[in-house]
Design an enzyme around this catalytic site. Structure first.
Site: not given
Ligand code: AP5
Length: 187
Positions: A14, A89, A128, A130, A141
């Protein structure tokens, strides 16, 4: 104005795709996750509350995120349009967004329903790294997305054009598919 919503699982791309759209269509990129992380960095009360949820991969309470979005969407840089990345969401957020947009006399032009397999998503996020990109939190998630955020697509299905995009290939290849669809709507 040109207003878009991205709905998609964590790590599906996104944010990556929003950067292309922001540049090509000159609309504001509103990413609630980025806004919450900035609050954590700045040590605000909102940031302190949000962190306890984000660390576990749970959603931050609706009221906090809705107030934050309501304020953001009225800023000057949204005059040409906006792209919502990570909002709404939940059904509650979608309903409140409708009210906010009605007051401002704005509408949503398209929803981008972007998807990829869990395997691809987990691989991208572990690469990634994070703060919330560890395997346990990523899996939660994804679960939270399936149970609370995916149903939001049903809320829009008879009201707004939904563009379904598979996020496979390079970011540029994925964007080419999105741009083709957006240009049909924008012309
Ligand atoms: P948020 O920041 O929104 O995170 P997310 O939805 O989990 O999404 P990500 O940012 O992880 O992924 P993305 O889809 O943007 O993918 P990206 O482009 O970065 O939310 C974080 C947390 O904040 C939530 O868990 C929640 O606690 C809270 N929150 C936020 N909004 C909320 C709301 N409205 N209500 C309540 N709580 C809220 O790509 C991922 C990686 O893949 C990158 O490294 C990228 O380079 C790579 N990549 C992307 N596309 C490709 C490609 N095509 N090929 C190869 N690699 C790719």
């Amino acid at each position: 104005m040109f207003n878009i919503i991205f709905i998609g699982a964590p790590g599906v791309g996104k944010g990556t795709q929003s950067a292309f759209i922001e540049k090509d269509y000159s609309i504001a990129h509103i990413a609630t996750g980025d806004m919450l992380r900035k609050n954590i960095e700045d040590g605000t009360e909102l940031g302190k509350t949000a962190k306890s949820y984000m660390d576990k991969g749970e959603l931050v309470p609706d009221s906090l995120v809705i107030d934050m979005l309501n304020e953001r969407i009225q800023k000057d840089d949204c005059k040409n349009g906006f792209m919502l990345d990570g909002f709404p969401r939940t059904m509650e957020q979608a309903k409140e967004l409708d009210k906010i947009l009605a007051k401002l006399n704005h509408k949503i032009d398209a929803i981008i329903d972007i998807y990829a397999s869990d395997e691809i998503i987990i691989k991208r996020l572990l690469n990634r790294g994070r703060a919330d990109d560890n395997e346990e939190t990523i899996k939660n998630r994804i679960k939270v997305f399936e149970s609370q955020s995916k149903p939001v697509l049903d809320f829009y299905k008879d009201k707004v054009k939904i563009i379904k995009i598979e996020s496979v290939g390079t970011p540029e290849e994925v964007y080419a598919k999105i741009k083709k669809e957006l240009d049909l709507i924008k012309k």
